[in-house]
Design a protein around this motif. Structure first.
Motif, PDB file in Angstrom:
ATOM      1  N   MET A  44       0.435 -10.847   6.396  1.00  0.00           N
ATOM      2  CA  MET A  44       0.040 -10.099   7.581  1.00  0.00           C
ATOM      3  C   MET A  44       0.357  -8.620   7.376  1.00  0.00           C
ATOM      4  O   MET A  44       1.197  -8.260   6.563  1.00  0.00           O
ATOM      5  CB  MET A  44       0.777 -10.620   8.818  1.00  0.00           C
ATOM      6  CG  MET A  44       0.567 -12.103   9.043  1.00  0.00           C
ATOM      7  SD  MET A  44      -1.184 -12.591   9.062  1.00  0.00           S
ATOM      8  CE  MET A  44      -1.708 -11.868  10.600  1.00  0.00           C
ATOM      9  N   GLY A  45      -0.338  -7.790   8.151  1.00  0.00           N
ATOM     10  CA  GLY A  45      -0.151  -6.355   8.023  1.00  0.00           C
ATOM     11  C   GLY A  45      -1.253  -5.735   7.192  1.00  0.00           C
ATOM     12  O   GLY A  45      -1.373  -4.527   7.129  1.00  0.00           O
ATOM     13  N   ASN A  46      -2.047  -6.549   6.539  1.00  0.00           N
ATOM     14  CA  ASN A  46      -3.071  -5.992   5.672  1.00  0.00           C
ATOM     15  C   ASN A  46      -4.403  -6.732   5.776  1.00  0.00           C
ATOM     16  O   ASN A  46      -5.303  -6.504   4.994  1.00  0.00           O
ATOM     17  CB  ASN A  46      -2.616  -6.059   4.217  1.00  0.00           C
ATOM     18  CG  ASN A  46      -2.464  -7.486   3.749  1.00  0.00           C
ATOM     19  OD1 ASN A  46      -1.929  -8.316   4.476  1.00  0.00           O
ATOM     20  ND2 ASN A  46      -2.940  -7.782   2.577  1.00  0.00           N
ATOM     21  N   TYR A  78      -4.200  -0.356   9.451  1.00  0.00           N
ATOM     22  CA  TYR A  78      -3.285   0.779   9.454  1.00  0.00           C
ATOM     23  C   TYR A  78      -3.963   1.971   8.786  1.00  0.00           C
ATOM     24  O   TYR A  78      -3.673   2.285   7.636  1.00  0.00           O
ATOM     25  CB  TYR A  78      -1.993   0.436   8.707  1.00  0.00           C
ATOM     26  CG  TYR A  78      -1.225  -0.687   9.332  1.00  0.00           C
ATOM     27  CD1 TYR A  78      -0.580  -0.504  10.544  1.00  0.00           C
ATOM     28  CD2 TYR A  78      -1.149  -1.919   8.715  1.00  0.00           C
ATOM     29  CE1 TYR A  78       0.136  -1.523  11.123  1.00  0.00           C
ATOM     30  CE2 TYR A  78      -0.432  -2.955   9.284  1.00  0.00           C
ATOM     31  CZ  TYR A  78       0.214  -2.749  10.483  1.00  0.00           C
ATOM     32  OH  TYR A  78       0.924  -3.769  11.039  1.00  0.00           O
ATOM     33  N   ILE A 102      11.597  -1.943  14.198  1.00  0.00           N
ATOM     34  CA  ILE A 102      11.568  -2.925  13.107  1.00  0.00           C
ATOM     35  C   ILE A 102      10.139  -3.093  12.609  1.00  0.00           C
ATOM     36  O   ILE A 102       9.880  -3.144  11.404  1.00  0.00           O
ATOM     37  CB  ILE A 102      12.149  -4.283  13.577  1.00  0.00           C
ATOM     38  CG1 ILE A 102      13.675  -4.181  13.699  1.00  0.00           C
ATOM     39  CG2 ILE A 102      11.759  -5.410  12.615  1.00  0.00           C
ATOM     40  CD1 ILE A 102      14.321  -5.393  14.345  1.00  0.00           C
ATOM     41  N   LYS A 103       9.210  -3.143  13.543  1.00  0.00           N
ATOM     42  CA  LYS A 103       7.808  -3.364  13.181  1.00  0.00           C
ATOM     43  C   LYS A 103       7.169  -2.133  12.551  1.00  0.00           C
ATOM     44  O   LYS A 103       6.026  -2.198  12.079  1.00  0.00           O
ATOM     45  CB  LYS A 103       7.020  -3.838  14.406  1.00  0.00           C
ATOM     46  CG  LYS A 103       7.398  -5.271  14.800  1.00  0.00           C
ATOM     47  CD  LYS A 103       6.841  -5.667  16.144  1.00  0.00           C
ATOM     48  CE  LYS A 103       7.239  -7.103  16.494  1.00  0.00           C
ATOM     49  NZ  LYS A 103       6.505  -8.107  15.697  1.00  0.00           N
ATOM     50  N   GLU A 104       7.876  -1.010  12.560  1.00  0.00           N
ATOM     51  CA  GLU A 104       7.356   0.205  11.925  1.00  0.00           C
ATOM     52  C   GLU A 104       7.949   0.467  10.540  1.00  0.00           C
ATOM     53  O   GLU A 104       7.228   0.852   9.623  1.00  0.00           O
ATOM     54  CB  GLU A 104       7.673   1.436  12.803  1.00  0.00           C
ATOM     55  CG  GLU A 104       6.875   1.517  14.075  1.00  0.00           C
ATOM     56  CD  GLU A 104       7.335   2.670  14.962  1.00  0.00           C
ATOM     57  OE1 GLU A 104       6.587   3.029  15.867  1.00  0.00           O
ATOM     58  OE2 GLU A 104       8.444   3.213  14.739  1.00  0.00           O
ATOM     59  N   ILE A 105       9.265   0.311  10.400  1.00  0.00           N
ATOM     60  CA  ILE A 105       9.916   0.877   9.204  1.00  0.00           C
ATOM     61  C   ILE A 105      10.731  -0.102   8.362  1.00  0.00           C
ATOM     62  O   ILE A 105      11.232   0.279   7.310  1.00  0.00           O
ATOM     63  CB  ILE A 105      10.841   2.070   9.570  1.00  0.00           C
ATOM     64  CG1 ILE A 105      12.026   1.616  10.433  1.00  0.00           C
ATOM     65  CG2 ILE A 105      10.059   3.178  10.266  1.00  0.00           C
ATOM     66  CD1 ILE A 105      13.144   2.661  10.513  1.00  0.00           C
ATOM     67  N   VAL A 106      10.897  -1.340   8.805  1.00  0.00           N
ATOM     68  CA  VAL A 106      11.763  -2.232   8.023  1.00  0.00           C
ATOM     69  C   VAL A 106      10.911  -3.063   7.056  1.00  0.00           C
ATOM     70  O   VAL A 106       9.991  -3.768   7.488  1.00  0.00           O
ATOM     71  CB  VAL A 106      12.580  -3.157   8.955  1.00  0.00           C
ATOM     72  CG1 VAL A 106      13.472  -4.079   8.124  1.00  0.00           C
ATOM     73  CG2 VAL A 106      13.436  -2.327   9.911  1.00  0.00           C
ATOM     74  N   PRO A 107      11.201  -2.969   5.743  1.00  0.00           N
ATOM     75  CA  PRO A 107      10.353  -3.652   4.764  1.00  0.00           C
ATOM     76  C   PRO A 107      10.552  -5.168   4.736  1.00  0.00           C
ATOM     77  O   PRO A 107      11.266  -5.711   3.900  1.00  0.00           O
ATOM     78  CB  PRO A 107      10.732  -2.991   3.435  1.00  0.00           C
ATOM     79  CG  PRO A 107      12.118  -2.500   3.641  1.00  0.00           C
ATOM     80  CD  PRO A 107      12.238  -2.144   5.098  1.00  0.00           C
ATOM     81  N   GLY A 110      -1.908   4.538   6.951  1.00  0.00           N
ATOM     82  CA  GLY A 110      -1.050   4.111   5.842  1.00  0.00           C
ATOM     83  C   GLY A 110       0.284   3.573   6.288  1.00  0.00           C
ATOM     84  O   GLY A 110       1.073   3.103   5.507  1.00  0.00           O
ATOM     85  N   LYS A 111       0.552   3.664   7.577  1.00  0.00           N
ATOM     86  CA  LYS A 111       1.774   3.054   8.092  1.00  0.00           C
ATOM     87  C   LYS A 111       1.525   2.598   9.522  1.00  0.00           C
ATOM     88  O   LYS A 111       0.640   3.113  10.191  1.00  0.00           O
ATOM     89  CB  LYS A 111       2.947   4.022   8.029  1.00  0.00           C
ATOM     90  CG  LYS A 111       2.711   5.273   8.825  1.00  0.00           C
ATOM     91  CD  LYS A 111       3.923   6.184   8.727  1.00  0.00           C
ATOM     92  CE  LYS A 111       3.685   7.415   9.579  1.00  0.00           C
ATOM     93  NZ  LYS A 111       4.817   8.313   9.551  1.00  0.00           N
ATOM     94  N   PRO A 112       2.311   1.647   9.975  1.00  0.00           N
ATOM     95  CA  PRO A 112       2.106   1.149  11.328  1.00  0.00           C
ATOM     96  C   PRO A 112       2.329   2.243  12.371  1.00  0.00           C
ATOM     97  O   PRO A 112       3.213   3.076  12.222  1.00  0.00           O
ATOM     98  CB  PRO A 112       3.169   0.056  11.465  1.00  0.00           C
ATOM     99  CG  PRO A 112       3.540  -0.290  10.067  1.00  0.00           C
ATOM    100  CD  PRO A 112       3.384   0.965   9.276  1.00  0.00           C
TER     101      PRO A 112
END
Lengths: 77, 154
Positions: free
Chosen positions: B133-135, B142, B114-119, B145-147
């Motif tokens: 968060m995430g940025n 990252y 979930i923490k990798e691919i779910v928007p 470009g992705k987690p």
């Protein structure tokens, strides 16, 4: 035409949930560069792209009617 | 409807009930909740936002990955969106399998995916500001470009 969706900090930067643009024939990278310059979008190198709700690579070509979404690093869970 | 994005509080038992099966010897349930303190910084509340149609598809993909990898497994996931206060339930993952080891393992796999691919994105609101968060500096960077695995130990 193409609907382009923005989320999280990109939505704040663009000021809209989505834009309608003509991106047909452009690659994902070209559209991303164009909108990044136009809206001065931050950290675009970390942004993934989806075409029609599936992750797409930078060199994928957009067709008329495709729904594009720019996906910042996710933080669900 | 084993995979859902919900604007309302999640009914935990309803998620568990979806994976009940006669072949199962175990059901594991993961309940993700809103934490008050992260590295000493106090969260007041969170806003979760989702690209809902794609998020449901990606949850379905995770379920399919699990059902392929752990034989006889059954998965249900509901993720909340909107405003959540401290201690509120953000996500519920239920996994049933014939044997318990698989149920634990598969459930852990689901939350990491979930923490990798779910928007889905969360906006933290603190006493002194707010941030997606995430940025931002408050969380991981990252560079690819992705987690990546290893970024996801929150």
């Amino acid at each position: 035409m193409n609907k382009v969706l923005f989320f999280a900090h990109l939505r704040d930067a663009v000021g809209e949930e989505f834009l309608t643009v003509n991106a047909s024939g452009k690659t994902v990278a070209e559209l991303k560069a164009e909108l990044s310059a136009k809206y001065n979008l931050p950290k675009m190198e970390t942004i993934m792209t989806a075409i029609n709700e599936e992750f797409a690579s930078h060199d994928e070509v957009i067709r008329d009617g495709d729904e594009i979404a720019f996906i910042p690093p996710v933080s669900g869970g | 409807m084993n995979y859902e994005i919900s604007k309302e509080p999640i009914n935990i038992q309803a998620v568990i009930d979806k994976v009940v099966q006669r072949e199962a010897g175990a059901i594991t349930t993961f309940i993700g909740t809103v934490r008050e303190l992260t590295h000493g910084k106090k969260t007041l509340f969170l806003i979760y936002e989702a690209y809902e149609a794609m998020a449901v598809k990606k949850l379905e993909q995770i379920g399919a990955e699990i059902e392929q990898r752990w034989e006889g497994s059954c998965v249900a996931i509901t993720h909340r969106v909107g405003r959540l206060d401290i201690t509120d339930v953000a996500v519920v993952i239920a996994v049933s399998t014939p044997h318990r080891a698989d149920a634990y393992e598969a459930n852990r796999y689901a939350i990491e995916r979930i923490k990798e691919i779910v928007p889905i994105w969360k906006k933290e609101h603190w006493e002194d500001g707010e941030s997606w968060m995430g940025n931002q500096l408050e969380t991981v960077a990252y560079p690819s470009g992705k987690p990546e695995a290893g970024d996801i130990d929150e």
